[in-house]
Design a protein around this motif. Structure first.
Motif, mmCIF file in Angstrom:
data_model
loop_
_atom_site.group_PDB
_atom_site.id
_atom_site.type_symbol
_atom_site.label_atom_id
_atom_site.label_comp_id
_atom_site.label_asym_id
_atom_site.label_seq_id
_atom_site.Cartn_x
_atom_site.Cartn_y
_atom_site.Cartn_z
ATOM 1 N N ALA A 333 6.780 3.076 2.399
ATOM 2 C CA ALA A 333 5.643 3.960 3.314
ATOM 3 C C ALA A 333 6.858 5.727 2.278
ATOM 4 C CB ALA A 333 5.493 3.923 3.995
ATOM 5 N N MET A 334 8.044 5.864 2.397
ATOM 6 C CA MET A 334 8.264 7.340 2.357
ATOM 7 C C MET A 334 8.134 7.134 1.247
ATOM 8 S SD MET A 334 12.604 8.202 3.243
ATOM 9 C CE MET A 334 13.133 7.620 1.580
ATOM 10 N N ILE A 335 8.653 6.581 -0.195
ATOM 11 C CA ILE A 335 8.951 6.694 -1.315
ATOM 12 C C ILE A 335 8.015 6.974 -2.110
ATOM 13 C CG2 ILE A 335 9.395 5.547 -3.516
ATOM 14 C CD1 ILE A 335 11.933 6.499 -1.496
ATOM 15 N N LEU A 336 6.478 6.313 -1.706
ATOM 16 C CA LEU A 336 5.384 6.775 -1.894
ATOM 17 C C LEU A 336 5.063 7.994 -1.381
ATOM 18 C CD1 LEU A 336 3.946 3.208 -0.901
ATOM 19 C CD2 LEU A 336 3.810 4.197 -3.013
ATOM 20 N N ALA A 337 5.306 8.618 -0.278
ATOM 21 C CA ALA A 337 5.269 9.895 0.582
ATOM 22 C C ALA A 337 5.597 10.787 -0.480
ATOM 23 C CB ALA A 337 5.195 9.866 1.063
ATOM 24 N N VAL A 338 6.976 10.871 -0.757
ATOM 25 C CA VAL A 338 7.549 11.624 -1.584
ATOM 26 C C VAL A 338 7.194 11.632 -2.940
ATOM 27 C CG1 VAL A 338 10.517 12.031 -2.691
ATOM 28 C CG2 VAL A 338 9.663 11.431 -0.495
ATOM 29 N N LEU A 339 6.488 10.732 -3.456
ATOM 30 C CA LEU A 339 6.381 10.664 -4.417
ATOM 31 C C LEU A 339 5.658 11.480 -5.251
ATOM 32 C CD1 LEU A 339 6.943 6.831 -6.013
ATOM 33 C CD2 LEU A 339 7.616 9.165 -6.989
#
Length: 454
Positions: A333-339
């Motif tokens: 979820a964090m990686i998706l938000a940063v992307l």
């Protein structure tokens, strides 16, 4: 009631109930002083006045001999144990039902017995005949392992005291019951009492004890967490039912490194150790496809290469799905938000599926960049270079942070035929003989350079 005072002679340590000028025991004058209580509170709830035995204190410079170890001959098992089995140690092994815990420990017991240890195997879940049938299937009947089927802890400890083995295997701790505890076998009280008695018995008598523990639906060892604190080593046996690979992971080890792994393959004749796990995890990898990325990771002290697979598809639901196997869902979820926030790659209205091939479970943050690459590759339907590995940690600002042991990762990748790597920018580039190194300062630069302007 008035609290009773206690007096002690500073010369001979004699205790009296009243003060006097001269000690009746040694004859010294003015040597009697009133004692202070060890703790305050009611006598029934505190230590009170009675004192214990003084400890023998040493300094940090004292030299101790390293604990004696015995090698099993199974390199993957000895690696996880930190270099062999330590005498007078207590180990706890957990894993899903049917994953192969009993098979692994029976094979280990046979190896240790062949190497000169006296081994007792106590089964609380299976009859002795069932264990013998497994030994026949694994071709272990010639090994001098002593076998018993019992759940009464008092009888087990009495037998161990008489036999004086070097190693005892308890399968499992949830089936043991102590007759002084008024609770059913498998309850919190019984598991705590049995683990405490077995651990203290191991320390007093110099016997190594391996206990098998059931796990909950969440994958944690069932019972009170205090059991994991009692023992010296906690091992988890992991693997997917659909894959033959099994991973023995040390999550706690007082005699060696934690997070060390041993890789095994389940065969018709038991568990076979895997010398090169990277080649095994990448053996089923075909031609490059969108969403497929090879990650160069570190598990314990060894570099391991594995494949991340991602699939991104339009969602028919109002709430898109986020499904993860082998990695942390919160991290995804964090990686998706940063992307989306830092690199301008939205995943709104898209289902996201992420999988680590081969049943491997990855926990280190250095896999962030490989996950981001797999997600963008799947979303854009674009393949990544087949000869490159990817690793690096992503911060919330979108910056890329270098991973530790970069050179070990690159050596393992080069050994398996990879000629390039994509990673975070470092102040001192690693020595990469024959490896094309592409360093990225942040996630936005990585997406632009690898996938172009979208």
């Amino acid at each position: 009631m008035a609290k009773l005072a206690s007096f002690r002679c500073t010369s001979c340590a004699a205790v009296t109930s009243k003060w006097s000028g001269q000690c009746d025991s040694c004859g010294e004058w003015n040597s009697i002083e009133e004692e202070k209580a060890l703790s305050t509170g009611p006598a029934s709830k505190s230590l009170g006045m009675r004192r214990g035995k003084a400890l023998n204190l040493t300094d940090l410079a004292a030299q101790d001999t390293p604990p004696a170890r015995t090698l099993s001959g199974v390199e993957e098992l000895d690696r996880v144990l930190g270099g062999g089995l330590v005498e007078a140690s207590a180990l706890l092994v957990g894993g899903d039902p049917g994953i192969g815990k009993s098979t692994l420990l029976l094979q280990a017991a046979a190896r240790f017995a062949r190497n000169g240890l006296k081994v007792v195997y106590v089964s609380g879940e299976e009859a002795a005949g069932q264990v013998r049938m497994r030994a026949q299937r694994l071709k272990l009947t010639s090994s001098p392992v002593l076998l018993a089927a019992e759940t009464n802890l008092r009888d087990i400890l009495t037998t161990l005291e008489d036999e004086k083995p070097d190693l005892c295997i308890i399968d499992s701790i949830q089936t043991m019951w102590a007759d002084h505890v008024e609770a059913a076998p498998g309850s919190v009280s019984q598991v705590r009492a049995a683990a405490h008695e077995l651990t203290s018995f191991a320390k007093r008598n110099g016997i190594a004890v391996i206990m098998v523990g059931h796990v909950t639906k969440g994958g944690q060892i069932a019972g009170p967490r205090v059991v994991e604190h009692m023992v010296d080593t906690v091992l988890y046996f992991e693997g997917e039912r659909g894959h033959p690979f099994r991973i023995l992971r040390a999550v706690k080890n007082r005699f060696g490194p934690a997070d060390e792994i041993g890789v095994f393959e389940m065969t018709g004749r038991g568990l076979a150790e895997v010398k090169n796990p990277s080649a095994l995890f990448l053996s089923e990898r075909g031609k490059p496809t969108p969403g497929s990325v090879v990650f160069a990771g570190i598990e314990g002290s060894r570099p391991v290469l594995c494949e991340f697979q991602a699939l991104v598809a339009p969602s028919p639901h109002a709430q898109p799905r986020r499904t993860v196997v082998g990695w942390d869902g919160g991290r995804l979820a964090m990686i998706l938000a940063v992307l989306e926030a830092r690199a301008g790659v939205p995943f709104t209205g898209l289902d996201v599926y992420l999988n680590v091939a081969g049943g491997m479970r990855v926990t280190e943050p250095a896999a962030d960049l490989a996950v981001a690459a797999a997600l963008v590759s799947a979303r854009e339907d674009a393949t990544l270079p087949a000869d490159s590995v990817i690793f690096g940690e992503i911060s919330l600002s979108g910056a890329l942070r270098p991973a530790s042991q970069t050179e070990n990762r690159l050596k393992e990748a080069q050994k398996l035929g990879f000629s390039g790597t994509i990673t975070a920018q470092t102040a001192k580039p690693p020595a990469t003989q024959g490896m094309a190194l592409r360093q990225m300062p942040d996630l936005a630069s990585f997406v632009t350079e690898i996938f172009g302007d979208r």
